[in-house]
Every structure is written in C-alpha cells, then in structure tokens.
Motif scaffolding. Structure first.
Motif, PDB file in Angstrom:
ATOM      1  N   ARG A  62       0.831  -1.203   0.000  1.00 13.11           N
ATOM      2  CA  ARG A  62       0.000   0.000   0.000  1.00 13.11           C
ATOM      3  C   ARG A  62       0.875   1.266   0.000  1.00 13.11           C
ATOM      4  O   ARG A  62       0.656   2.192  -0.785  1.00 13.11           O
ATOM      5  CB  ARG A  62      -0.930  -0.016   1.214  1.00 13.11           C
ATOM      6  CG  ARG A  62      -1.957   1.105   1.238  1.00 13.11           C
ATOM      7  CD  ARG A  62      -2.836   1.007   2.459  1.00 13.11           C
ATOM      8  NE  ARG A  62      -3.579  -0.241   2.496  1.00 13.11           N
ATOM      9  CZ  ARG A  62      -3.477  -1.160   3.452  1.00 13.11           C
ATOM     10  NH1 ARG A  62      -2.627  -0.977   4.466  1.00 13.11           N
ATOM     11  NH2 ARG A  62      -4.203  -2.253   3.419  1.00 13.11           N
ATOM     12  N   GLU A  63       1.869   1.288   0.860  1.00  8.98           N
ATOM     13  CA  GLU A  63       2.740   2.464   0.961  1.00  8.98           C
ATOM     14  C   GLU A  63       3.569   2.651  -0.307  1.00  8.98           C
ATOM     15  O   GLU A  63       3.787   3.785  -0.767  1.00  8.98           O
ATOM     16  CB  GLU A  63       3.654   2.310   2.183  1.00  8.98           C
ATOM     17  CG  GLU A  63       2.910   2.376   3.516  1.00  8.98           C
ATOM     18  CD  GLU A  63       3.749   1.875   4.678  1.00  8.98           C
ATOM     19  OE1 GLU A  63       4.942   1.544   4.441  1.00  8.98           O
ATOM     20  OE2 GLU A  63       3.226   1.802   5.803  1.00  8.98           O
ATOM     21  N   THR A  64       4.019   1.550  -0.892  1.00  4.97           N
ATOM     22  CA  THR A  64       4.830   1.648  -2.110  1.00  4.97           C
ATOM     23  C   THR A  64       4.009   2.180  -3.275  1.00  4.97           C
ATOM     24  O   THR A  64       4.473   3.033  -4.052  1.00  4.97           O
ATOM     25  CB  THR A  64       5.418   0.276  -2.480  1.00  4.97           C
ATOM     26  OG1 THR A  64       6.163  -0.239  -1.370  1.00  4.97           O
ATOM     27  CG2 THR A  64       6.339   0.394  -3.694  1.00  4.97           C
ATOM     28  N   ILE A  65       2.769   1.699  -3.406  1.00  2.00           N
ATOM     29  CA  ILE A  65       1.909   2.183  -4.486  1.00  2.00           C
ATOM     30  C   ILE A  65       1.599   3.665  -4.288  1.00  2.00           C
ATOM     31  O   ILE A  65       1.620   4.454  -5.248  1.00  2.00           O
ATOM     32  CB  ILE A  65       0.615   1.355  -4.564  1.00  2.00           C
ATOM     33  CG1 ILE A  65       0.940  -0.084  -4.985  1.00  2.00           C
ATOM     34  CG2 ILE A  65      -0.363   1.973  -5.565  1.00  2.00           C
ATOM     35  CD1 ILE A  65      -0.250  -1.024  -4.963  1.00  2.00           C
ATOM     36  N   LEU A  66       1.350   4.067  -3.069  1.00  2.00           N
ATOM     37  CA  LEU A  66       1.074   5.483  -2.800  1.00  2.00           C
ATOM     38  C   LEU A  66       2.271   6.354  -3.187  1.00  2.00           C
ATOM     39  O   LEU A  66       2.101   7.474  -3.678  1.00  2.00           O
ATOM     40  CB  LEU A  66       0.736   5.678  -1.322  1.00  2.00           C
ATOM     41  CG  LEU A  66      -0.680   5.265  -0.882  1.00  2.00           C
ATOM     42  CD1 LEU A  66      -0.791   5.284   0.633  1.00  2.00           C
ATOM     43  CD2 LEU A  66      -1.724   6.173  -1.515  1.00  2.00           C
ATOM     44  N   ARG A  67       3.487   5.840  -3.006  1.00  2.00           N
ATOM     45  CA  ARG A  67       4.684   6.617  -3.353  1.00  2.00           C
ATOM     46  C   ARG A  67       4.889   6.712  -4.851  1.00  2.00           C
ATOM     47  O   ARG A  67       5.348   7.731  -5.365  1.00  2.00           O
ATOM     48  CB  ARG A  67       5.938   5.993  -2.715  1.00  2.00           C
ATOM     49  CG  ARG A  67       6.111   6.239  -1.246  1.00  2.00           C
ATOM     50  CD  ARG A  67       7.553   5.987  -0.808  1.00  2.00           C
ATOM     51  NE  ARG A  67       8.009   4.629  -1.132  1.00  2.00           N
ATOM     52  CZ  ARG A  67       7.804   3.562  -0.366  1.00  2.00           C
ATOM     53  NH1 ARG A  67       7.135   3.707   0.776  1.00  2.00           N
ATOM     54  NH2 ARG A  67       8.252   2.376  -0.710  1.00  2.00           N
ATOM     55  N   ALA A  97       2.580   5.615  -7.521  1.00  2.00           N
ATOM     56  CA  ALA A  97       1.450   5.743  -8.453  1.00  2.00           C
ATOM     57  C   ALA A  97       0.922   7.168  -8.395  1.00  2.00           C
ATOM     58  O   ALA A  97       0.063   7.497  -7.576  1.00  2.00           O
ATOM     59  CB  ALA A  97       0.352   4.735  -8.101  1.00  2.00           C
ATOM     60  N   SER A  98       1.417   8.008  -9.273  1.00  2.00           N
ATOM     61  CA  SER A  98       0.992   9.403  -9.290  1.00  2.00           C
ATOM     62  C   SER A  98      -0.208   9.623 -10.201  1.00  2.00           C
ATOM     63  O   SER A  98      -0.848  10.670 -10.151  1.00  2.00           O
ATOM     64  CB  SER A  98       2.149  10.296  -9.761  1.00  2.00           C
ATOM     65  OG  SER A  98       2.608   9.878 -11.041  1.00  2.00           O
ATOM     66  N   GLU A  99      -0.516   8.631 -11.058  1.00  2.00           N
ATOM     67  CA  GLU A  99      -1.633   8.735 -11.989  1.00  2.00           C
ATOM     68  C   GLU A  99      -2.553   7.529 -11.839  1.00  2.00           C
ATOM     69  O   GLU A  99      -2.273   6.607 -11.071  1.00  2.00           O
ATOM     70  CB  GLU A  99      -1.102   8.815 -13.427  1.00  2.00           C
ATOM     71  CG  GLU A  99      -0.185  10.005 -13.674  1.00  2.00           C
ATOM     72  CD  GLU A  99       0.374  10.000 -15.078  1.00  2.00           C
ATOM     73  OE1 GLU A  99       0.261   8.942 -15.751  1.00  2.00           O
ATOM     74  OE2 GLU A  99       0.904  11.027 -15.506  1.00  2.00           O
ATOM     75  N   ALA A 100      -3.656   7.554 -12.588  1.00  2.00           N
ATOM     76  CA  ALA A 100      -4.590   6.430 -12.532  1.00  2.00           C
ATOM     77  C   ALA A 100      -3.906   5.137 -12.922  1.00  2.00           C
ATOM     78  O   ALA A 100      -4.139   4.077 -12.324  1.00  2.00           O
ATOM     79  CB  ALA A 100      -5.785   6.690 -13.456  1.00  2.00           C
ATOM     80  N   HIS A 101      -3.051   5.187 -13.938  1.00  2.00           N
ATOM     81  CA  HIS A 101      -2.312   4.019 -14.401  1.00  2.00           C
ATOM     82  C   HIS A 101      -0.852   4.405 -14.539  1.00  2.00           C
ATOM     83  O   HIS A 101      -0.509   5.294 -15.321  1.00  2.00           O
ATOM     84  CB  HIS A 101      -2.866   3.525 -15.736  1.00  2.00           C
ATOM     85  CG  HIS A 101      -2.098   2.367 -16.321  1.00  2.00           C
ATOM     86  ND1 HIS A 101      -2.254   1.944 -17.615  1.00  2.00           N
ATOM     87  CD2 HIS A 101      -1.167   1.540 -15.779  1.00  2.00           C
ATOM     88  CE1 HIS A 101      -1.463   0.907 -17.856  1.00  2.00           C
ATOM     89  NE2 HIS A 101      -0.780   0.658 -16.754  1.00  2.00           N
ATOM     90  N   THR A 102       0.026   3.755 -13.794  1.00  2.00           N
ATOM     91  CA  THR A 102       1.455   4.020 -13.859  1.00  2.00           C
ATOM     92  C   THR A 102       2.176   2.777 -14.356  1.00  2.00           C
ATOM     93  O   THR A 102       2.172   1.738 -13.690  1.00  2.00           O
ATOM     94  CB  THR A 102       2.016   4.419 -12.477  1.00  2.00           C
ATOM     95  OG1 THR A 102       1.341   5.586 -12.005  1.00  2.00           O
ATOM     96  CG2 THR A 102       3.510   4.686 -12.560  1.00  2.00           C
ATOM     97  N   GLN A 103       2.761   2.873 -15.543  1.00  2.00           N
ATOM     98  CA  GLN A 103       3.600   1.790 -16.063  1.00  2.00           C
ATOM     99  C   GLN A 103       4.986   1.973 -15.463  1.00  2.00           C
ATOM    100  O   GLN A 103       5.678   2.937 -15.755  1.00  2.00           O
ATOM    101  CB  GLN A 103       3.673   1.849 -17.590  1.00  2.00           C
ATOM    102  CG  GLN A 103       4.439   0.694 -18.210  1.00  2.00           C
ATOM    103  CD  GLN A 103       3.734  -0.630 -18.018  1.00  2.00           C
ATOM    104  OE1 GLN A 103       2.576  -0.775 -18.386  1.00  2.00           O
ATOM    105  NE2 GLN A 103       4.439  -1.578 -17.423  1.00  2.00           N
TER     106      GLN A 103
END
Length: 304
Positions: free
Chosen positions: A9-14, A16-22
C-alpha cells in the motif's frame, strides 16, 4: 515490522501518481483512483492482479467476478472484460497492481520442478482466489524494488520466479500450468484467440478457427466457451465493438465509418449490437464520453 499488504500500500502510494502508472520494472503496473468508476471495457492479457485497498468488479460474458484486498485475480488468456472500481474515496483510494505472466518463464519453472501433471479439464481463463502471505510477501519485495531501481535487473527476475512458483502452488496452480503447456487446451484456445483478435474485421466460420486451434469443431466450441465464457462469435463481436468505440472517441469517425471499419456490413446491426453492449447508440454514447471529464472514461485506467 509492517505487513506485506501495508508495504504494498505504501509503495503504491509513493509511486502511483496517476490512474495508471507503467513502472520501470518490466511487466509491473500500478493503479490508483480516488473515486468509484463507470464500467470500462478493455482486454485483460495474462496477468496477476492484486488489490491492496478498495474493491473492483469484472464482468466476462455473463460471469461477474468481485475481488478486494483479500483476493487476487489471475487471467490466463486475452479476454474482453468490463471492469469498474466499486470502492474508493479520497481518504482511502483504490490501490492495485498487476504483473504480466510470461508463458516462457512459467514453462521454465515447470521444467525445473517437474510439475507438469496431465490436463484434466478446461477451466475459465479468469479466476479469483484467496490472497495469502506466501504470495503477498514476494509481491511486496518485487514492488519495493521501485525504490532501488539499480537492483531491478538482478533481483526482479528472481522474485518474479518466486511469484510464479507461489501461484503454481496455490488454488489456481492447475490453471496457470496450462499457460505453459504447448499441447494444453488453454494453449490451443489461445492460438484461436490470437487469430480472432488479428482478423476480427473478417468473416470466418467456426471450422476455420477450430483448425487453427488444432481441434475438432465440437471440441473447439466447447473448450472456447469454457475458457472465455462466451462463444467465438460473441468474442469477435466484443472485440469489434470495443475497437469501434475507440475509433469513435479517438479518431472522430462517425458510427457508419466505425461499423464498416470493424467488419459490420449493416449499420443497423452495428447500432443494435453497440447499444446492447454499451447501453446507448454509437453517436450518443460517443458524445456522452467526449463531454465528460471523468478520468475513468479517458481510457487510461482501463486495466484498473
């Protein structure tokens, strides 16, 4: 020490700045949205999907799959689906990730373990199962490599192999094995699916595609429906209509042009099929989508 789920959860929050992050890690995508989304049509490729916060609903044919942070979703063939985020708020956003599944990697793992039991039945190409710590832990370690990108080339392949191993040992292990077996029903159906996707605008008969799959027509029809949860012609129709909708939105084509481009000979039949799937006629649906500024309708988070 934080749990694997909280680490994810914390890693994605750091990251993922957009709806979809490649991400820079091959095959790994992150998703984030702060609101429920309207149903979005897209193609699911073979992949593992894990939600770490929120929930989602995915519709394939007449089947509905719902999953959240207690379950994982696995897709083993290219499937046209309709998905929507059902739980998300600004205070508690929907957070998820997906990892592409490589048949070659799975085949290599099967060879090294000798885990190649005979195929017993044909299962749907999409399934939802209970998420366990055995799978969460390597996924957390894989995702945190985004914090140390220099480690990705060396460590990511090793951790991906562990993830595949845990999947093979889990509830959907038998289904995953079929991705890698060249003579499995799933591999045969995958060949037919690839042909239909490449030739969706052409007319074809079931006998032709059955030959491509290397199966008798009755057997092909039965196994195709078991895997995709729709008939071959229904599958082609879904592909056609998704492509037509994309043309209406991005290329500015009118309904007749879009219908002919994807293989329809009758504008009225195209309009009927389009309305049946998307809920309104082509022109009205396209106008509605162009008028909205909602991010879920922009096509970016189609794989959420």
């Amino acid at each position: 020490m934080p749990s694997a789920l909280s680490t994810l959860r914390e890693t994605i929050l750091r990251h993922a700045s957009e709806a979809h992050t490649q991400t820079t890690l091959p095959g790994l995508s992150l998703f984030r949205t702060e609101c429920q989304t309207q149903p979005v049509d897209c193609i699911y490729k073979p992949r593992l999907c894990i939600i770490v916060q929120g929930s989602k609903q995915v519709v394939v044919g007449d089947r509905i799959f719902t999953y959240d942070a207690e379950k994982y979703l696995i897709a083993t063939v290219d499937l046209p689906v309709t998905g929507c985020v059902t739980q998300a708020t600004p205070e508690s956003p929907y957070l998820s990730l997906s990892l592409d599944l490589d048949p070659a990697d799975i085949a290599s793992l099967l060879l090294s373990t000798g885990a190649t039991p005979p195929e017993t039945h044909t299962a749907p190409g999409l399934a939802v199962s209970t998420l366990t710590e055995d799978l969460l832990c390597p996924m957390a370690r894989l995702t945190t490599l985004l914090d140390t990108p220099d480690d990705i080339p060396v460590l990511a392949p090793l951790i991906k192999k562990e993830v595949a191993y845990r999947l093979l040992q889990g509830e959907q292990g038998a289904l995953l094995r079929q991705i890698a077996l060249a003579d499995s029903y799933l591999s045969q159906i995958s060949r037919a699916i690839a042909w239909i996707r490449d030739h969706y605008a052409r007319a074809f008969d079931i006998d032709t595609v059955a030959k491509i799959a290397g199966m008798s027509t009755p057997s092909f029809y039965r196994h195709f429906r078991a895997v995709t949860m729709m008939s071959p012609l229904q599958y082609r129709t879904r592909i056609r209509l998704q492509e037509a909708r994309k043309r209406l939105l991005t290329d500015g084509e009118d309904a007749a042009e879009a219908g002919f481009a994807v293989g329809y000979e009758s504008p009225s039949q195209f309009s009927r099929d389009y309305r049946r799937l998307f809920g309104s006629p082509p022109a009205r649906d396209a106008a509605r989508l162009r008028a909205t500024t909602a991010p879920e309708l922009s096509g970016i988070p189609a794989d959420l």
